[in-house]
Design an enzyme around this catalytic site. Structure first.
Site, PDB file in Angstrom:
ATOM      1  N   LEU A 126      -2.387   0.992   9.237  1.00  0.00           N
ATOM      2  CA  LEU A 126      -1.715   0.738   7.957  1.00  0.00           C
ATOM      3  C   LEU A 126      -0.835  -0.513   8.056  1.00  0.00           C
ATOM      4  O   LEU A 126      -0.972  -1.452   7.276  1.00  0.00           O
ATOM      5  CB  LEU A 126      -0.872   1.965   7.560  1.00  0.00           C
ATOM      6  N   THR A 159      -1.235   2.360  17.394  1.00  0.00           N
ATOM      7  CA  THR A 159      -1.327   3.267  18.539  1.00  0.00           C
ATOM      8  C   THR A 159      -2.806   3.513  18.828  1.00  0.00           C
ATOM      9  O   THR A 159      -3.592   3.719  17.898  1.00  0.00           O
ATOM     10  CB  THR A 159      -0.615   4.609  18.202  1.00  0.00           C
ATOM     11  N   ARG A 268      25.829  18.910  40.460  1.00  0.00           N
ATOM     12  CA  ARG A 268      26.689  17.798  40.824  1.00  0.00           C
ATOM     13  C   ARG A 268      28.162  18.242  40.826  1.00  0.00           C
ATOM     14  O   ARG A 268      28.652  18.765  39.814  1.00  0.00           O
ATOM     15  CB  ARG A 268      26.496  16.667  39.808  1.00  0.00           C
ATOM     16  N   GLY A 340      25.910   7.127  36.685  1.00  0.00           N
ATOM     17  CA  GLY A 340      25.114   6.048  37.293  1.00  0.00           C
ATOM     18  C   GLY A 340      23.698   6.499  37.606  1.00  0.00           C
ATOM     19  O   GLY A 340      22.734   5.738  37.440  1.00  0.00           O
ATOM     20  N   GLU A 363       6.003   5.655  12.201  1.00  0.00           N
ATOM     21  CA  GLU A 363       5.613   6.459  11.021  1.00  0.00           C
ATOM     22  C   GLU A 363       6.690   6.432   9.936  1.00  0.00           C
ATOM     23  O   GLU A 363       6.995   7.444   9.305  1.00  0.00           O
ATOM     24  CB  GLU A 363       5.199   7.878  11.444  1.00  0.00           C
TER      25      GLU A 363
HETATM   26  N1  COS Z   1       2.133  11.640  -1.248  1.00  0.00           N
HETATM   27  C1  COS Z   1       1.256  11.347  -2.242  1.00  0.00           C
HETATM   28  N2  COS Z   1       1.374  10.255  -3.023  1.00  0.00           N
HETATM   29  C2  COS Z   1       2.417   9.439  -2.777  1.00  0.00           C
HETATM   30  C3  COS Z   1       3.350   9.681  -1.770  1.00  0.00           C
HETATM   31  C4  COS Z   1       3.184  10.848  -0.986  1.00  0.00           C
HETATM   32  N3  COS Z   1       4.025  11.151   0.002  1.00  0.00           N
HETATM   33  N4  COS Z   1       4.256   8.694  -1.752  1.00  0.00           N
HETATM   34  C5  COS Z   1       3.910   7.849  -2.748  1.00  0.00           C
HETATM   35  N5  COS Z   1       2.782   8.307  -3.356  1.00  0.00           N
HETATM   36  C6  COS Z   1       2.093   7.724  -4.503  1.00  0.00           C
HETATM   37  C7  COS Z   1       3.039   7.705  -5.701  1.00  0.00           C
HETATM   38  O1  COS Z   1       2.967   8.932  -6.400  1.00  0.00           O
HETATM   39  C8  COS Z   1       2.514   6.552  -6.503  1.00  0.00           C
HETATM   40  O2  COS Z   1       1.375   6.971  -7.209  1.00  0.00           O
HETATM   41  P1  COS Z   1       1.191   6.600  -8.762  1.00  0.00           P
HETATM   42  O3  COS Z   1       1.183   5.091  -8.800  1.00  0.00           O
HETATM   43  O4  COS Z   1      -0.109   7.226  -9.122  1.00  0.00           O
HETATM   44  O5  COS Z   1       2.379   7.157  -9.463  1.00  0.00           O
HETATM   45  C9  COS Z   1       2.049   5.576  -5.444  1.00  0.00           C
HETATM   46  O6  COS Z   1       1.798   6.353  -4.263  1.00  0.00           O
HETATM   47  C10 COS Z   1       3.077   4.511  -5.124  1.00  0.00           C
HETATM   48  O7  COS Z   1       4.270   5.165  -4.746  1.00  0.00           O
HETATM   49  P2  COS Z   1       5.669   4.416  -4.690  1.00  0.00           P
HETATM   50  O8  COS Z   1       5.887   3.690  -5.994  1.00  0.00           O
HETATM   51  O9  COS Z   1       6.699   5.389  -4.267  1.00  0.00           O
HETATM   52  O10 COS Z   1       5.377   3.335  -3.546  1.00  0.00           O
HETATM   53  P3  COS Z   1       6.330   2.279  -2.872  1.00  0.00           P
HETATM   54  O11 COS Z   1       5.599   1.014  -2.714  1.00  0.00           O
HETATM   55  O12 COS Z   1       7.639   2.240  -3.597  1.00  0.00           O
HETATM   56  O13 COS Z   1       6.513   2.843  -1.365  1.00  0.00           O
HETATM   57  C11 COS Z   1       7.319   4.153   0.448  1.00  0.00           C
HETATM   58  C12 COS Z   1       6.933   4.070  -1.041  1.00  0.00           C
HETATM   59  C13 COS Z   1       8.514   3.332   0.818  1.00  0.00           C
HETATM   60  C14 COS Z   1       7.634   5.642   0.627  1.00  0.00           C
HETATM   61  C15 COS Z   1       6.100   3.755   1.338  1.00  0.00           C
HETATM   62  O14 COS Z   1       5.833   2.390   1.243  1.00  0.00           O
HETATM   63  C16 COS Z   1       6.319   4.096   2.816  1.00  0.00           C
HETATM   64  O15 COS Z   1       6.258   5.265   3.217  1.00  0.00           O
HETATM   65  N6  COS Z   1       6.541   3.043   3.643  1.00  0.00           N
HETATM   66  C17 COS Z   1       6.604   3.221   5.085  1.00  0.00           C
HETATM   67  C18 COS Z   1       5.230   3.134   5.652  1.00  0.00           C
HETATM   68  C19 COS Z   1       5.175   3.679   7.040  1.00  0.00           C
HETATM   69  O16 COS Z   1       5.586   4.802   7.292  1.00  0.00           O
HETATM   70  N7  COS Z   1       4.614   2.880   7.931  1.00  0.00           N
HETATM   71  C20 COS Z   1       4.417   3.287   9.277  1.00  0.00           C
HETATM   72  C21 COS Z   1       2.947   3.222   9.521  1.00  0.00           C
HETATM   73  S1  COS Z   1       2.374   4.295  10.730  1.00  0.00           S
HETATM   74  S2  COS Z   1       3.211   3.676  12.364  1.00  0.00           S
END
Ligand code: COS
Length: 385
Positions: A126, A159, A268, A340, A363
């Site tokens: 992602l 990962t 200890r 230490g 995540e």
């Molecule tokens: N489950 C199902 N749908 C979800 C959801 C969830 N947990 N979170 C968001 N959605 C859906 C929303 O309902 C929305 O759908 P609609 O457009 O149909 O209404 C759509 O996805 C967009 O959601 P939102 O507007 O909340 O998106 P944002 O761009 O504002 O982002 C966050 C939301 C910040 C929560 C998201 O970008 C995120 O989790 N970022 C971190 C990513 C991450 O964890 N990366 C690590 C990768 S793995 S190491």
């Protein structure tokens, strides 16, 4: 210390017993050495897979273990207490099976027994170099060409990058924003899928992430998982469950650090007494134990919501936030109890301290978890008005 667990079935107790045997017999003796050498433990993961631990929360009919999430998480905890890299690998593999298990078409679902069977390892792509938190802004693109999707772009912090057998790729097949993203499932030997050199990480050195460059990688059209444009939703739902896995890893790691600190504080002596008898150390241990219990309870409460089919994404964010911040505090305090001795690699608390840090980042950083929680609060309040 043996944790007193409330397990739902006798089968779950046996599964935890088997996991403890594997963790003590196969993981604990190898962890420090593999971590010091930075060697990926592929054979150990095969052992874990053969024991059926690589597909636990998926239905038995699909080749999984048919276990409730609350049981799966406690298995992860036990593994993490012996070797975090293995627990994280199990968690990431489980996350990587989610798209096909939840959204796969009939033909794709036929692959599930292979994905969950224990021989294969999955990766979840992602994040990208220019952004991981703003996942909906990803720019890796897939363009349809005949019977294939042609994927171009770079994924970061993957990962199992270079080790995985299959890769979930979240990529742009449409316009900007979340609705332009789709999910593809690619085999590791896809031409143009190019894992880069592993990152030189602070901890989890046996399982470092790597970038994956997609240079015109051709993924067959029938490997799109879910409908076009549904990829972001799939990615978020997968992460909701994955974040609970990370929380469980944090609880297990912290438990290992507490157990080590308690043993050390009992042996200890200073000023003629075990250091644990001094209130300054004893209260520290008490706080560590209390925080671990609280994180475990929060994590399992969220898992039980999931098991009951109830919404759990905000509770998963709370569990990931609390448990991983807790693990950072507890491993820091464990180093402090050892003084230490805790600062040198002779004791594992030095490594656990370094490993705890990444759990606050993967995540979804803990700042992202706070964003998820605060949005649920404010949007929920707005909807109620
Ligand atoms: N489950 C199902 N749908 C979800 C959801 C969830 N947990 N979170 C968001 N959605 C859906 C929303 O309902 C929305 O759908 P609609 O457009 O149909 O209404 C759509 O996805 C967009 O959601 P939102 O507007 O909340 O998106 P944002 O761009 O504002 O982002 C966050 C939301 C910040 C929560 C998201 O970008 C995120 O989790 N970022 C971190 C990513 C991450 O964890 N990366 C690590 C990768 S793995 S190491």
């Amino acid at each position: 210390m043996t944790v007193d667990r409330m397990l739902p079935t006798e089968e779950a107790s046996e599964l935890l017993g088997l996991t403890r045997e594997i963790a003590d017999g196969e993981l604990a003796p190898r962890a420090a050495d593999f971590e010091a050498r930075g060697e990926f433990p592929r054979d150990v993961l095969r052992t874990i897979g053969q024991a059926g631990l690589l597909g636990l929360p998926y239905p038995e009919d699909d080749g999984g273990g048919g276990q409730p999430y609350e049981v799966y998480l406690q298995v992860l905890e036990v593994l993490a207490a012996r070797w975090l890299a293995i627990a994280e690998a199990v968690s990431v593999h489980t996350l990587s099976c989610f798209p096909v298990a939840a959204y796969g078409g009939e033909r794709q679902r036929k692959m599930l027994p292979d994905l969950l069977g224990g021989d294969l390892l999955g990766a979840y792509c992602l994040s990208e170099p220019q952004g991981g938190s703003d996942a909906a802004a990803l720019i890796t693109r897939a363009v349809r060409d005949g019977e294939d999707w042609v994927v171009t772009g770079t994924k970061a912090w993957i990962t199992h990058g270079g080790q995985a057998d299959f890769y979930n790729i979240f990529c742009r097949t449409g316009g900007p924003g979340p609705s332009g993203i789709s999910c593809l499932l690619a085999d590791a030997d896809t031409p143009g899928l190019l894992p880069q050199k592993p990152e030189n990480t602070m901890g989890l050195r046996a399982s470092p992430p790597a970038q994956i460059v997609f240079d015109g990688a051709r993924v067959p059209a029938d490997r799109r998982v879910g409908a076009e444009g549904v990829g972001f939703r799939i990615a978020m739902q997968a992460l909701d469950a994955g974040r609970l896995g990370i929380a469980a890893c944090a609880v297990g790691l912290a438990q290992a650090a507490l157990d080590h600190a308690v043993a050390y504080a009992g042996e200890r002596t200073q000023f003629g007494r075990p250091i644990g008898d001094f209130q300054g150390v004893g209260f520290m241990l008490a706080d560590m134990a209390t925080q671990i219990s609280a994180a475990r309870a929060l994590t399992l409460a969220a898992a039980r919501l999931k098991d009951a089919g109830r919404p759990f994404s905000t509770e998963a964010a709370k569990a990931k936030l609390f448990a991983t911040d807790m693990a950072m505090r507890v491993t820091t305090d464990a180093v402090q109890v050892l003084g230490g001795a805790g600062y040198v690699a002779d004791h594992p608390v030095e490594r656990w301290f370094r490993e705890a840090k990444v759990l606050q980042i993967v995540e979804g950083t803990n700042q992202i978890q706070r964003m998820v929680i605060s949005r649920a609060l404010t949007r929920g309040a707005a909807a109620a008005q």
